[in-house]
Design an enzyme around this catalytic site. Sequence first.
Site, PDB file in Angstrom:
ATOM      1  N   ASP A 148       0.962  -1.186   0.200  1.00  0.00           N
ATOM      2  CA  ASP A 148      -0.041  -0.047  -0.080  1.00  0.00           C
ATOM      3  C   ASP A 148       1.044   1.396  -0.047  1.00  0.00           C
ATOM      4  OD1 ASP A 148      -2.180   1.597  -0.090  1.00  0.00           O
ATOM      5  OD2 ASP A 148      -3.382   0.392   1.537  1.00  0.00           O
ATOM      6  N   TRP A 149       0.233   2.334  -0.199  1.00  0.00           N
ATOM      7  CA  TRP A 149       1.069   3.714  -0.489  1.00  0.00           C
ATOM      8  C   TRP A 149       2.023   3.883   0.668  1.00  0.00           C
ATOM      9  CZ3 TRP A 149       0.018   7.532  -4.289  1.00  0.00           C
ATOM     10  CH2 TRP A 149       1.171   8.796  -4.262  1.00  0.00           C
TER      11      TRP A 149
END
Length: 766
Positions: free
Chosen positions: A298-299
Site C-alpha cells: 500500500d502507499w
Amino acid sequence: MHKFRISYLLILPFLIFIASCNESAEKKSSKTDGDEIDQKVSELLSKMTLEEKAGQLIQYNGSWDVTGPVPEGDNEQRKYQNIKEGKAGSMLNVIGAEATKEIQKLTVENSRLGIPLLFAYDVIHGYKTMFPIPLAEASSWDMEIIEKGSAIAAKESAAAGLHWTFAPMLDISRDARWGRMMETNGEDPYLGSKIAEARIKGLQGSDLSDVSTILACAKHFAAYGFAEAGRDYNTVEMSDYTLHNVVLPPFKSSIDAGARTVMNAFNIYNQVPATGNVYLQRDILKGDWGFSGAVVSDWGSIGEQIVHGAAKDTIDAAKQAIEAGSDIDMESRCYESLVQMVNDGIIDEALIDDAASRVLRLKYELGLFDDPYKYSDEEREKAEIYSEENRAIAKESALESMVLLKNEGLLPLENVKSVGVIGTLANSKDIPLGSWRAQAVENSAVSLLEGLQNVMGKSTKIEYAEGYKLAVGRRSFVYELTFEEKDRSGFAEAIALAKRSEVIVMALGEDCWQSGEARSQVDIGLKGLQLELFKEIQKVNKNIVVVLMNGRPLAIPEVAELAPSILEAWHLGSEAGNAIAEVLAGNHNPSGKLPVSFPRHVGQVPIYYNHFNTGRPTTNEHDAGFVFWSHYSDELNSPQYAFGHGLSYSNFEYSDMKLSSDEMTKGGEITCSVNVKNTSDRDGEEVIQFYIRDLFGSIARPVQELKGFEKLMIKAGEEKKVEFKVDEELLFFYRKDKTWGVEPGKFHAMVGGSSDKVIKAEFELK
C-alpha cells in the site's frame, strides 16, 4: 526465522519455476498458453540487467502533467529519468487514453528493452459511472449484479488506458467507526467470499488480454479491518484463529477466482507489519495458496515499517519487505536501493528475479508486449465511458442495494397527493456519488428530489425544504468537515412544509466525505441538527419516511423508534435519486439485506452476529433480576438491526424445515429444506439465509455462521421449497491444532430471512 530465510534463498530459483507453473489452465487470463508465457518471462529475464529487473518492482505516482514539459525538482527528475530508462515497472494515477499513451511511449521508445508500464488507479465502485459504494452493493446479496457492476468499472477503466485497479477491498470489519467500512463487504466471511469471487470475475473476465478487462487487486492483506478503536491505520491485535476463520476466507476465495494481484496492509499482525510479514505473504499467500501473481505494497507502507519501529532504516525496510514477498513498492522509494543491496550482499538477486518475473507475467497476460498502447484508445474512451447502458446497470444495482429497515404501512407511497421532501441530503447531486469516486464528475448524480420529481411528479405534488445544513469544507484528501449546529434558519420552512404535506420524505445521514480512508469517527450518530429537526417535524406530521444516506452503519435509536418507515439507501452512485424514488413509489419492491449489524449505540461496537457465547451469555437462565451475566446496564446487547435484516413490500413465511437425516457420517452429506411462501398480494424477492452452529469444538465456536443463501423471486401467494446441502467441507474451521477440518459433534442448522429470525433443527456428525 534466520534459518528459514537462508533455506528459502537456496531454493528460490526452483520456487520461481514452480510458481510459474502452478496456475491451472482454466484460470489462465491470457489466450496465450501459460507455458509459453512462462518461457517468454524466462527469456526476457535473462536479457535484463539487475537495474532493469529491480526497476520492475518500483511503482511511481503520476504527479505531473504527462502531456506537458519535463517535471522540475530532483525527485521528479529522477522519477522521469527512471521511467525513460525502463527502471520503473508501473505507475498509479496516470489517467486517460492520451496520458497513458504518452507515458507508455516514454518508456517503450526510450528504454533498452522497451518493457511496457502497468497503469493502476483506485477504481472502487466505478470509474466515471458510479455504482453504489461496496457496502451498499453487498446489501444486494446479488452476485450477478455485483459482477455486472465490476465488469462496467473494468470496461470504463480500460477505455481510459488503465490496466489495473486497486480493488476489490476484501477486509472484514465489525466496527462502524472505521471510515473504510464503506469499502468493505461487511462483517461476514462467507458473504464476503462470495462477493470477492463475483468482483474478481467482473473485473478480470475470462481473458485478461481482452481490452475490456483489467487486473484486480485483493486488498488489504491482512486484518486491516480490525484496526483498534476503528481508527484507520491503527494497531491490530487478533488471534491466529480469527485470522484464518474470519479474515482470510474472502482472500482465499479471490485467489481461487484468479485474482492476479494482492495488496498488503498498513497494520501489524503478530507485531510484524503486514508489508514485511513472512507468515502472511510467503507462508500463506505464496506458499499454502500457491499465488503466482504479484503483491503490491500500500502507499508508502514499506517505508512505514520504520515508523512502526520494526525497521531501522530504508535499507532494512526494503530487505524485510522483499524477503517477506512484497513484490512492488508503491511510492516509498525504498526499492530504489535494491540494486545496491544485492551488490553489497544484503539480499540475494534471486529475490529480485522472483518478484520481477511475477510483474512481467502480468504484462504478458494483458497482451502489452504485443501492443503496449492497446488500452490507450481515445475513440473507445469516448464511446465506452458514462454511456446510457452503463448508467442503466448502475441504476439496477442501486435498486437491488437498498434495505427497507422498517415499515409500518407507510410505504410504498401509492395514491399520495403531496410529498414534502426535507433535508440537504435530498437535494444533493454530489453526496450520492460517495467517497472513493474515481473520475466521477462532481454534482453528476441524480438527487433524491430529482428522482421523486421524475417518478412521482406527474401525479403527486412534490415540494422541498432544506431544513438543516450538513457539512462545509473542501472535498478532497486534504479536507475539513464542519457540522452546522447553530443555524436553524431553515427549520421554520421545513416545519411549515411538513404541516401541509400528506407524507414527509426526510433524508438523513452523512456527507459522503464522512466515510472512506482516514475518515474514522468516534460518533456514528446523526451529525449537526438533523436529529433535532427530525423531532420537530415528527411533532407536526408523523407520516415520515426516513431515507438514510450513509457510508457506514449509523446509531439512530430515536429515529428507529419514532419513524414509521426507514429506507437504507447508502450512497448509491450516479442513478441514486431515480432508484430511491422507484422504491418509495412502489415501482420496485426492495429486497436488500444488511451485510453488517447496526448498533443501538456506538458503545456497543464492535458488534456482529457471529459472536461467541461467553461463559455467561445473554441467554443465561438468571438474566431476569440477576446482574452477573454479559450485558450492559444501560442498553440492550442486541443490535438495532441485525445482520441479514431487510424487509420487503411482500411478506414471507418460513415453514416445514426438514433435515434429510439427523445424523451425518464422515464423508457424507445431508440436505436441509424449507418452504418459503409469499403470503402477500405482491411479487417479491427474498434472500433465504442458511446458518450453522457448531455446538462444541476443540476451540470455542460462534453462535451462528452463515453457510449459504439463495435470492429468489417468489410470486404473490406462491410457495417455494429451498434446499441447502451440508457436507464436511461446509463445516470446516481452523482448529486448535492449527489445521483445517471438521470435528464430530452436534450442530444446529438454521434458516430464515435474517440472522435473528430463524427456525432450526439439530443434527449430529458421527
